[in-house]
Scaffold this motif. Sequence first.
Motif, PDB file in Angstrom:
ATOM      1  N   PHE A 108      -1.463   1.983  -0.052  1.00 27.41           N
ATOM      2  CA  PHE A 108      -1.094   3.070  -1.179  1.00 27.41           C
ATOM      3  C   PHE A 108      -0.187   2.245  -2.171  1.00 27.41           C
ATOM      4  O   PHE A 108      -0.583   2.354  -3.330  1.00 27.41           O
ATOM      5  N   PHE A 109       0.665   1.228  -1.795  1.00 25.39           N
ATOM      6  CA  PHE A 109       1.338   0.571  -2.814  1.00 25.39           C
ATOM      7  C   PHE A 109       0.807  -0.442  -3.586  1.00 25.39           C
ATOM      8  O   PHE A 109       0.837  -0.716  -4.838  1.00 25.39           O
ATOM      9  N   ASP A 110      -0.370  -1.002  -2.850  1.00 27.83           N
ATOM     10  CA  ASP A 110      -1.307  -1.932  -3.443  1.00 27.83           C
ATOM     11  C   ASP A 110      -1.885  -1.269  -4.515  1.00 27.83           C
ATOM     12  O   ASP A 110      -2.068  -1.765  -5.670  1.00 27.83           O
ATOM     13  N   LYS A 111      -2.604  -0.273  -4.343  1.00 25.25           N
ATOM     14  CA  LYS A 111      -3.336   0.642  -5.180  1.00 25.25           C
ATOM     15  C   LYS A 111      -2.588   1.107  -6.274  1.00 25.25           C
ATOM     16  O   LYS A 111      -2.975   1.153  -7.424  1.00 25.25           O
ATOM     17  N   GLU A 112      -1.277   1.319  -6.231  1.00 25.93           N
ATOM     18  CA  GLU A 112      -0.521   1.616  -7.220  1.00 25.93           C
ATOM     19  C   GLU A 112       0.202   0.785  -7.900  1.00 25.93           C
ATOM     20  O   GLU A 112       1.252   0.979  -8.893  1.00 25.93           O
ATOM     21  N   GLY A 113      -0.093  -0.368  -7.562  1.00 26.52           N
ATOM     22  CA  GLY A 113       0.526  -1.635  -8.210  1.00 26.52           C
ATOM     23  C   GLY A 113       1.590  -2.255  -7.994  1.00 26.52           C
ATOM     24  O   GLY A 113       2.247  -2.922  -8.856  1.00 26.52           O
ATOM     25  N   PHE A 114       2.147  -1.907  -6.920  1.00 26.75           N
ATOM     26  CA  PHE A 114       3.499  -2.680  -6.257  1.00 26.75           C
ATOM     27  C   PHE A 114       3.062  -4.151  -5.786  1.00 26.75           C
ATOM     28  O   PHE A 114       1.901  -4.372  -5.324  1.00 26.75           O
TER      29      PHE A 114
END
Length: 429
Positions: A143-149
Amino acid sequence: MKTTIKKAGSHVGNEVTIGCWLANKRSSGKIAFLQLRDGTGFIQGVVVKNEVGEELFKKAKEITQESSLYIKGVIQEDDRAPSGYELTVTGIEVIQQAEDYPITPKEHGTEFLMDNRHLWIRSKKQHATLRIRHEIIQATYEFFDKEGFIKVDPPILTGNSAEGTTNLFHTKYFDEDAFLSQSGQLYMEAAAMAFNRVFSFGPTFRAEKSKTRRHLIEFWMIEPEMAFVEHEESLEIQEQYVSYVVQAVLKNCRQELKALERDTSKLEQISAPFPRITYDEAIDILKKEGQEVEWGEDFGAPHETIIAEKFDKPVFITHYPKDIKAFYMKPDPGREDVVLCADLIAPEGYGEIIGGSQRIDDLELLKDRYNEHNLSEEAYGWYLDLRKYGTVPHSGFGLGLERTVAWISGTEHVRETIPFPRLLNRLYP
């Protein structure tokens, strides 16, 4: 061909070899049923005396619980099996014959099982719970990789408290005082000023003498921090994240949820957006339910459960009184006695799983809060620097992994949601 139980479906009709352990067994005349596990899953091995001969059948009946084996057999489809497959055994090699395994199929007390936690995690329900934990971690990274974190790792040894409390584990750092971290948040704020959107995932420690089913001394936190994100947008990210994790478990852990007898219909309702109520509204709900709670008091587990029962999804309680929340939370511009914060309360009595807020970005206001909370500028000076050099609106939150695992898996106590729990009176194994 060597394979694993998880990959059994790829070898239907073929003879394979699986390295495994004997979880349990039973026999019926001339057939022995071996419950096998290999860490990737469970499968039943069927040994038919007339097909394998006297010697191999005798070996199958003499294998003890948790003995380690190489089992050879043919994978068969079986709709009655939880995994959909079983193994028709053609050969057994005993690697080590276990003796007097302490955890038998009979009932055992909690303390006995916790004393043997290093063995208990092999059992089907414990195995399922920890598999779900893994899936939640996997989904978190996705999730966080997908959201640019990006992931940033804050220190575990710190010179100060994130919350400004005294519930810390003290140690000596050579000739200085140090503490085990209770949150990586302050460091994540610094990281957000460098990388915009960041998250951490690591252990945190609370020296609280709590014995409830929701508390651990050592637990794991996922702590995102986001520059240029205000309170409402942070709530949207939180509900999207929780929804993503729940759907990932539903998709990838069907067998585990079934083993735990989890009512998945309740999880299937979990999708953003989540309901929001203010602290004021929560007080009204509680008073209507006969609870003696006054404005300005924090909520306990019974209060959270009463509120959660009003909703089918997790519910945000927002705008808590400033005086019961951490020093860094930003006051509501329209109402100075409450802050721009929210706790996310899970359904079914599992309590708070997320705490978050918009952070104070004004230097002078943060200095005032330092004075109100008697915080040392020597210890927290670096945190003030974040407001001196390019301050921006920013928000963040922390999700407690073990409580989230407990809720999604339907596990009663958080001690079963971490491989080796640290409890008030337990530092072993």
